[in-house]
Design a protein around this motif. Structure first.
Motif, PDB file in Angstrom:
ATOM      1  N   LYS A  18       0.850  -1.190   0.000  1.00 26.69           N
ATOM      2  CA  LYS A  18       0.000   0.000   0.000  1.00 26.69           C
ATOM      3  C   LYS A  18       0.887   1.241   0.000  1.00 26.69           C
ATOM      4  N   ILE A  19       0.577   2.198  -0.862  1.00 22.14           N
ATOM      5  CA  ILE A  19       1.377   3.417  -0.920  1.00 22.14           C
ATOM      6  C   ILE A  19       0.486   4.654  -0.922  1.00 22.14           C
ATOM      7  N   ASP A  59     -10.527  11.508 -16.562  1.00 21.10           N
ATOM      8  CA  ASP A  59     -10.775  10.831 -17.842  1.00 21.10           C
ATOM      9  C   ASP A  59     -10.213   9.422 -17.868  1.00 21.10           C
ATOM     10  N   LEU A  60      -9.062   9.233 -17.207  1.00 21.86           N
ATOM     11  CA  LEU A  60      -8.387   7.941 -17.252  1.00 21.86           C
ATOM     12  C   LEU A  60      -8.768   7.142 -16.008  1.00 21.86           C
ATOM     13  N   SER A  61      -9.261   5.932 -16.236  1.00 20.41           N
ATOM     14  CA  SER A  61      -9.630   5.082 -15.114  1.00 20.41           C
ATOM     15  C   SER A  61      -8.390   4.714 -14.300  1.00 20.41           C
ATOM     16  N   SER A  62      -8.502   4.791 -12.995  1.00 25.83           N
ATOM     17  CA  SER A  62      -7.368   4.499 -12.128  1.00 25.83           C
ATOM     18  C   SER A  62      -7.838   3.715 -10.916  1.00 25.83           C
ATOM     19  N   GLU A  63      -6.998   2.782 -10.447  1.00 27.56           N
ATOM     20  CA  GLU A  63      -7.322   2.026  -9.251  1.00 27.56           C
ATOM     21  C   GLU A  63      -6.963   2.794  -7.980  1.00 27.56           C
ATOM     22  N   SER A  64      -6.396   3.954  -8.134  1.00 20.03           N
ATOM     23  CA  SER A  64      -6.033   4.761  -6.973  1.00 20.03           C
ATOM     24  C   SER A  64      -7.251   5.487  -6.418  1.00 20.03           C
ATOM     25  N   THR A  65      -7.131   5.943  -5.173  1.00 19.69           N
ATOM     26  CA  THR A  65      -8.173   6.752  -4.542  1.00 19.69           C
ATOM     27  C   THR A  65      -7.532   8.021  -3.979  1.00 19.69           C
ATOM     28  N   LEU A  78      -2.728   4.045  -3.310  1.00 22.66           N
ATOM     29  CA  LEU A  78      -2.895   2.768  -4.005  1.00 22.66           C
ATOM     30  C   LEU A  78      -2.911   1.689  -2.941  1.00 22.66           C
ATOM     31  N   GLU A  79      -4.006   0.944  -2.822  1.00 19.09           N
ATOM     32  CA  GLU A  79      -4.136  -0.057  -1.761  1.00 19.09           C
ATOM     33  C   GLU A  79      -3.196  -1.239  -1.979  1.00 19.09           C
ATOM     34  N   PRO A  83       2.836  -3.817 -10.947  1.00 16.72           N
ATOM     35  CA  PRO A  83       3.757  -3.268 -11.960  1.00 16.72           C
ATOM     36  C   PRO A  83       3.082  -2.343 -12.962  1.00 16.72           C
ATOM     37  N   SER A  84       1.789  -2.582 -13.263  1.00 15.89           N
ATOM     38  CA  SER A  84       1.076  -1.723 -14.216  1.00 15.89           C
ATOM     39  C   SER A  84       0.875  -0.304 -13.676  1.00 15.89           C
ATOM     40  N   HIS A  85       1.101  -0.093 -12.379  1.00 21.35           N
ATOM     41  CA  HIS A  85       0.987   1.247 -11.789  1.00 21.35           C
ATOM     42  C   HIS A  85       2.268   2.064 -11.942  1.00 21.35           C
TER      43      HIS A  85
END
Lengths: 116, 113
Positions: A18-19, A59-65, A78-79, A83-85
Motif C-alpha cells: 500500500k502506498i 478521464d483515465l480510469s485508475s485504481e487509486s483513490t 494505491l491499496e 507493476p502496471s501502476h
C-alpha cells in the motif's frame, strides 16, 4: 512562482504494498488534480477536487483513490501496488472559477513510481 | 480520439533562431489554451496561455498565436536559447477548467549551439 510540493520524488516498491503519494500546496487554491504520465505520452487526468470533501474521477480510469480533508492537502493512495501502476504521478492546483486565467494549473515536481 | 494533437514529436533549432511549436485541437468547446515546458523527471512548468477571445498573447521571448477557425495554435520562441531544450506540451480546457486540462503528447525541442 507556484508552491506545490510532492513527496516522495522517487519510490520503488514491491507488488502488493500500500502506498500514499503526498501533495500539498500553500496557495490556497480550491481545485487540485492528479495526472498520470508515461514516458513520451500525454498527461492523463485521473482525479480532481473542487475543494474540501469533494473528489471526482478523471478521464483515465485508475485504481487509486484520493481524499481532500484539508484545502492544502490532496493525497493519492494505491491499496495494492502492481507493476502496471509504474508511472509518473503529477499533482496540480488552480484557483478556478474566478475569471479568465485562473484556470491555469500549477504542477508539483512529480513522483516517479516503480512497482517491481 | 485525441482532442489535442502535437504532430511533431521533436524539433531541432539553432541557437538564436526562432522555434515554432504547433498544436491542433478538435473540440470546439475549448476556450482556454496553455503551453507548458517539462524536463525529464520534473513537473510541467507553466509558460504562457491564451483565451479564445484573443488571437495573440506575448510574454518576453514567448508568443502564442490562436487561429480559432483552423483550430490551431502555435508557440513562438525568439530567440531560442540552450535552456529552452525541453518537452513542450500544449493543453486546453473549457467551461472554466471544470474537467481539468487535456494535453497533447508533447514536442521535444532541441536547441543546437
Amino acid at each position: 512562482e507556484a508552491d506545490i510540493y510532492q513527496t516522495p520524488r522517487y519510490l520503488v516498491i514491491g507488488t502488493g504494498k500500500k502506498i500514499t503519494l503526498e501533495c500539498s500546496q500553500t496557495m490556497g487554491h480550491d481545485k487540485m488534480y492528479w495526472y498520470q504520465q508515461d514516458p513520451g505520452m500525454e498527461l492523463h487526468l485521473i482525479h480532481y477536487s473542487y475543494g474540501v470533501n469533494s473528489t471526482e474521477k478523471g478521464d483515465l480510469s485508475s485504481e487509486s483513490t484520493v481524499s481532500r480533508i484539508r484545502t492544502e492537502h490532496f493525497p493519492l493512495t494505491l491499496e495494492s501496488a502492481r507493476p502496471s501502476h509504474t508511472s509518473q504521478y503529477l499533482c496540480a492546483s488552480s484557483e478556478w472559477g474566478k475569471g479568465v486565467g485562473t484556470d491555469t494549473q500549477y504542477f508539483g515536481p512529480g513522483t516517479r513510481l516503480t512497482v517491481l | 480520439d485525441q482532442q489535442v494533437k502535437q504532430n511533431s514529436p521533436s524539433l531541432s533549432v539553432q541557437e538564436g533562431r526562432i522555434s515554432i511549436l504547433n498544436c491542433d485541437y478538435t473540440n470546439s468547446m475549448f476556450d482556454y489554451f496553455l503551453w507548458y515546458k517539462k524536463y525529464p523527471a520534473e513537473g510541467p512548468t507553466f509558460l504562457i496561455s491564451i483565451s479564445s477571445i484573443k488571437d495573440k498573447n506575448e510574454d518576453g521571448r514567448f508568443t502564442v498565436f490562436l487561429n480559432k477557425s483552423a483550430k490551431h495554435l502555435s508557440l513562438h520562441i525568439v530567440p531560442s536559447q540552450p535552456g529552452d531544450s525541453a518537452v513542450y506540451f500544449c493543453a486546453a480546457t473549457s467551461g472554466g477548467g471544470a474537467d481539468g486540462l487535456t494535453f497533447g503528447k508533447g514536442t521535444h525541442l532541441i536547441i543546437q549551439p
